[in-house]
Design a protein around this motif. Structure first.
Motif: not given
Length: 389
Positions: A133-140, A280-289
């Motif tokens: 559930k946590k990993l899915r939330a990071l995906v969006g 990289v989804l954990l990083s606010q700096t780099h998740r734009h990738l």
């Protein structure tokens, strides 16, 4: 039943077993955790195969050995193995040592349970659900499904199988004869498991259409559109696109928004192989990738790579909420998945997967996350980018 004589006991001596395990753990702490992470030590005491066979004495004999000999065996195994936690180990896409993840691996190995029903793994069934559930939330995604798989290659193969089943559900019962020629699309920079999966699933490697990548290794969406039209003109039915977030060689991130646009127009399943790059989804700096990953149908993500959760820790995440995993893979074995249990049988996750026995892979990530927090893991990702620069 034919002989009523009691069998001799094979129970081990608990005192001797405890002494052995304490000594083995001591060897692990000294040789793996301390020396194995020291830059003053070798990454590997390399020996050629024939010499190593002699040093290890690999032959299995009819008589057992003493505790002292067993400890020597353990020391030799460690001495001549590659120390992947060493600061100068750069060979594969996994490395480093997280003590909390290691603690989780020790606990799960000691409990030796299988992740297929709530009755045999009550803690871990609930824990896996929460971690996914946590990993899915990071995906969006606010909902969906998923499962931990034995490696990112298997996660990718699951995605291909699910996409095929969703498009042609008769193939589960009728097999390949229920299918027209199919086509899936990826770049030459993709992981080799895409072609291997196509072969394993009976689609054949010719079903994998190679889309051009630019000089940085990123998929070119315009060529994806062209390849889909070409496949259709040749009589094939396109059904899946596999994009990559963090390619194996170049570390490229495919442009997911543009690829998702193509998939939406063409009605194709979008799978994102984010085995390396998902963290990289954990990083606010780099998740734009990974912008656009929320539009995917499935995502493969290996926390054992960039997050150093330890082998193996590989999640397949799905946006689907129709129980597609179970419909595609389930066989309703009545001796294991009884429907009249005293708890919610939806907690029995074993029919979602092709395996029967399935190891517990969620605890190492859960325990590490509990200790580090999302902020600690974010710093770990950001540090990796800083070191790369």
């Amino acid at each position: 039943m034919a002989d009523s004589k009691p069998l001799p006991s094979l129970d081990w001596d608990p005192v001797a077993a405890e002494a052995l395990l304490r000594d083995v753990f001591g060897v692990v702490v000294d040789e793996v955790i301390w020396k194995g992470t020291s830059a003053s030590e070798k990454v590997c005491e390399w020996k050629e195969p024939e010499e190593l066979k002699q040093l290890l004495d690999l032959e299995l004999r009819s008589q057992g050995e003493s505790k002292e000999q067993i400890l020597e065996r353990c020391q030799a195994v460690i001495r001549y193995s590659v120390k992947t936690c060493h600061p100068r180990f750069f060979n594969q896409l996994f490395s480093g040592l997280d003590p909390h993840a290691l603690a989780g691996r020790i606990v799960t190995e000691s409990l030796n349970t299988s992740q297929y029903t709530y009755e045999i793994a009550p803690v871990f069934v609930l824990m896996e659900e929460e971690v996914l559930k946590k990993l899915r939330a990071l995906v969006g995604w606010s909902s969906g499904d998923g499962v931990f798989c034995p490696g990112g290659s298997i996660s990718n193969m699951y995605a291909v199988n699910l996409a095929r089943y969703q498009r042609f559900p008769d193939c589960k019962q009728k097999g390949l004869r229920a299918l027209p020629p199919l086509a899936l699309f990826t770049t030459k920079e993709c992981h080799y498991s895409i072609k291997k999966g196509a072969a394993f699933l009976g689609l054949g490697t010719d079903s994998v259409r190679v889309v051009k990548a630019d000089e940085r290794g990123k998929m070119i969406p315009e060529d994806l559109e062209r390849q889909i039209s070409l496949a259709e003109a040749e009589g094939a039915v396109p059904f899946l696109v596999s994009a990559t977030s963090g390619t194996t060689v170049l570390g490229a991130f495919d442009p997911l928004e543009a690829i998702a646009d193509v998939c939406q127009r063409r009605g194709l399943w979008l799978h994102v192989d984010a085995a390396w790059g998902g963290s990289v989804l954990l990083s606010q700096t780099h998740r734009h990738l990974l912008d656009g990953i929320q539009r995917a149908d499935s995502v493969a993500w290996n926390p054992h790579k960039l997050l150093t959760a330890g082998l193996q820790c590989s999640a397949l995440l799905l946006r689907d909420t129709t129980n597609l995993l179970k419909r595609c893979h389930g066989s309703q074995a009545s001796y294991l998945f009884q429907q009249d249990k005293f708890y919610d049988v939806a907690l029995d996750t074993g029919d979602k997967v092709v395996q029967c026995g399935r190891r517990v892979d969620c605890l190492k990530l859960w325990l590490m996350w509990k200790a580090q927090g999302g902020q600690g893991l974010e710093r770990r990702v950001n540090q990796a980018f800083a070191l790369a620069r």
